[in-house]
Write an enzyme that holds these catalytic residues in place. Structure first.
Site, PDB file in Angstrom:
ATOM      1  N   LYS A  48      21.115  20.784 -66.725  1.00 36.66           N
ATOM      2  CA  LYS A  48      20.700  21.173 -66.157  1.00 36.66           C
ATOM      3  C   LYS A  48      20.548  20.097 -65.063  1.00 36.66           C
ATOM      4  O   LYS A  48      21.466  20.635 -63.375  1.00 36.66           O
ATOM      5  CB  LYS A  48      19.186  20.564 -66.640  1.00 36.66           C
ATOM      6  CG  LYS A  48      18.582  21.776 -67.537  1.00 36.66           C
ATOM      7  CD  LYS A  48      17.198  21.302 -67.770  1.00 36.66           C
ATOM      8  CE  LYS A  48      17.083  19.923 -68.062  1.00 36.66           C
ATOM      9  NZ  LYS A  48      17.504  20.618 -69.758  1.00 36.66           N
ATOM     10  N   THR A  49      21.383  18.892 -65.362  1.00 35.40           N
ATOM     11  CA  THR A  49      21.755  18.074 -64.420  1.00 35.40           C
ATOM     12  C   THR A  49      22.883  18.468 -63.527  1.00 35.40           C
ATOM     13  O   THR A  49      22.712  18.340 -61.922  1.00 35.40           O
ATOM     14  CB  THR A  49      22.213  16.534 -64.975  1.00 35.40           C
ATOM     15  OG1 THR A  49      20.499  15.821 -64.995  1.00 35.40           O
ATOM     16  CG2 THR A  49      22.228  15.855 -63.849  1.00 35.40           C
ATOM     17  N   GLU A  53      15.497  20.351 -60.308  1.00 37.50           N
ATOM     18  CA  GLU A  53      15.659  19.916 -62.457  1.00 37.50           C
ATOM     19  C   GLU A  53      15.030  21.311 -62.739  1.00 37.50           C
ATOM     20  O   GLU A  53      13.621  19.143 -62.695  1.00 37.50           O
ATOM     21  CB  GLU A  53      16.886  19.070 -62.845  1.00 37.50           C
ATOM     22  CG  GLU A  53      16.894  19.185 -64.260  1.00 37.50           C
ATOM     23  CD  GLU A  53      17.816  18.000 -64.562  1.00 37.50           C
ATOM     24  OE1 GLU A  53      17.782  17.387 -65.255  1.00 37.50           O
ATOM     25  OE2 GLU A  53      18.142  17.032 -63.775  1.00 37.50           O
TER      26      GLU A  53
END
Length: 497
Positions: free
Chosen positions: A128-129, A172
């Site tokens: 995700k990051t 995010e």
């Protein structure tokens, strides 16, 4: 966490919140939100008990930081924001309710900041990051000046959050506490779905159902992006397409909408050819290695294509993408030993990261310093975590980091190390933080690669390992981190121009 009781995106604006106070403002997620609100010109205060690295930047932006938790911190405040880590009986939470102030979860305040923007929300078990950072950099390269909040770590885009002038807002979206169900995205990206956070969901079926619910919150005029190479992503795409929703996929699978071919990864980076709707998009290159990084980047390429942005912008942004902190972050080199830091703690992401580090090590050995994150995960996925750690040549294992958890007999790292398929001479459990760098210095030799991996505190150990390696020779360490900072002899980072 019951998201049904929370205010969804689009109901409030950030300006509606008035003077905003964040409890525990130094944490990565909360400090990112505070930075976003401050760069938007809103009055922000926060309370903390320790001097986090992010606080100096918040003060420089005009934030008021209280180094204690006190009822008086709420004087003049209109809205109090908390995270899932803050208990409901926290002094400032109780005081806020007694005063009748608006009390919002972090995700609600973030959702308010999204109002009026086209939100690109990035969800998934892994990546995700990194993917959020990639999407943000592509939009910036295209000149759209997006707002963004990248939860987890400070990104290479300059900071973890920014209020932009453009129509897009990149965020995010965290599934761990169901808070991603508050958002109302225009674009939803789901990188993959695997069993995790089962303390919240119980089983994989419930987790997959939550991701499907998240995807269904996507604007009907927008679109959903999933990975065709991921079993969970493929199942989700099939379900949503059967409902008539707009879903696009990416991957090396023959039926992916954005199809990748010729993917190759080496210590110099990863590259692949991209094709969509019969059109070649050319070769995409990243300066960081790892096939998983290639897949993450493909979601950013697909998002840019569907948003009508120039493919050249995606190519340029990804070609210059140096990574994000705690994701394959180079800490430095001492006495011929390279030291990296990596956030991975789920067995799938651990395996991918360690396979990539094997490429970097070449003829050298791979030494892993691992701190497991959460007892339930370490217990339930012990066999899988142990198999991933078996990729290492040498393992130094610390005790599980699980704040607030009670360890039962037989749980924790003492049990995990027995399951790791390495000879006893090549693995060791240390119950003292200070013993770990000493163990590394005893085991490492020139040409080896060391990686600190796992729970957040382990990120602090890289500099101590460099110091321990230096102590063997009295020499000087040198190297660059993933964020372009030089690591000096004392392990401190300084600007590298």
């Amino acid at each position: 966490m019951n998201t049904a009781q929370f205010t969804p995106a689009g109901t409030l604006t950030a300006e509606d919140l008035g003077r905003i106070h964040l409890i525990g403002v130094g944490g990565v997620g909360m400090s990112g939100l505070a930075r976003l609100l401050l760069t938007r010109g809103l009055p922000v205060s926060g309370s903390e008990l320790r001097e986090w690295p992010s606080l100096a930047g918040l003060r420089a932006l005009g934030g008021t930081i209280h180094m204690s938790h006190e009822a008086s911190n709420l004087d003049g405040v209109d809205t109090v924001v908390y995270s899932s880590a803050i208990p409901q009986d926290h002094l400032e939470m109780v005081e806020a309710r007694q005063r009748g102030l608006r009390v919002l979860h972090r995700s609600e305040a973030l959702a308010a900041a999204m109002t009026g923007r086209r939100t690109v929300a990035v969800a998934g078990t892994h990546g995700k990051t990194t993917t959020t950072s990639m999407v943000t950099m592509v939009l910036q390269q295209a000149g759209t000046d997006p707002s963004f909040v990248i939860g987890g770590e400070i990104s290479e885009v300059g900071s973890g959050a920014h209020h932009g002038t453009g129509e897009h807002f990149v965020v995010e979206a965290d599934e761990s506490d169901r808070s991603f169900l508050i958002y109302r995205p225009y674009v939803s990206i789901i990188t993959n779905i695997e069993a995790d956070h089962l303390n919240t969901y119980g089983d994989l079926a419930n987790l997959e159902a939550a991701f499907a619910e998240f995807a269904r919150l996507t604007d009907p005029d927008g679109f959903i992006i999933t990975c065709a190479d991921d079993a969970g992503g493929r199942r989700l795409a099939e379900t949503l397409r059967a409902e008539g929703r707009r879903v696009w996929t990416y991957g090396e699978a023959a039926d992916a909408d954005l199809r990748l071919s010729g993917m190759a990864s080496s210590a110099r980076g990863v590259r692949y050819l991209a094709e969509i709707e019969g059109r070649s998009l050319g070769e995409i290159r990243l300066p960081i290695p790892g096939r998983h990084m290639g897949l993450n980047s493909a979601s950013a390429v697909l998002a840019a294509y569907l948003l009508g942005l120039p493919v050249e912008a995606a190519e340029a942004a990804l070609g210059a993408f140096p990574g994000v902190r705690r994701r394959f972050e180079r800490k430095g080199v001492a006495d011929g030993v390279l030291v990296y830091d990596e956030y991975a703690y789920h067995p799938t992401s651990m395996t991918l990261a360690l396979q990539t580090l094997r490429e970097v090590a070449g003829d050298g050995r791979l030494i892993v310093v691992f701190q497991p994150y959460r007892l339930y995960r370490t217990r339930d996925l012990q066999a899988e975590i142990a198999a991933a750690l078996g990729i290492a040549d040498e393992l130094v294992l610390l005790e599980v980091f699980g704040p607030g958890e009670l360890r039962q007999p037989g749980e924790g790292s003492a049990a995990l190390i027995e399951a790791v398929p390495l000879d006893a001479a090549h693995k060791v459990f240390v119950d003292s933080w200070d013993d770990a760098p000493v163990e590394v210095a005893k085991r490492a030799r020139s040409g080896d690669v060391v990686v600190t991996m796992g729970a957040p505190p382990i990120s602090l150990m890289g500099d101590q390992i460099l110091d321990a390696l230096l102590a063997r020779t009295g020499g000087a360490a040198a190297g660059t981190t993933a964020l372009g900072t030089a690591v000096g002899p004392d392990g401190a980072a300084s600007a590298a121009g």
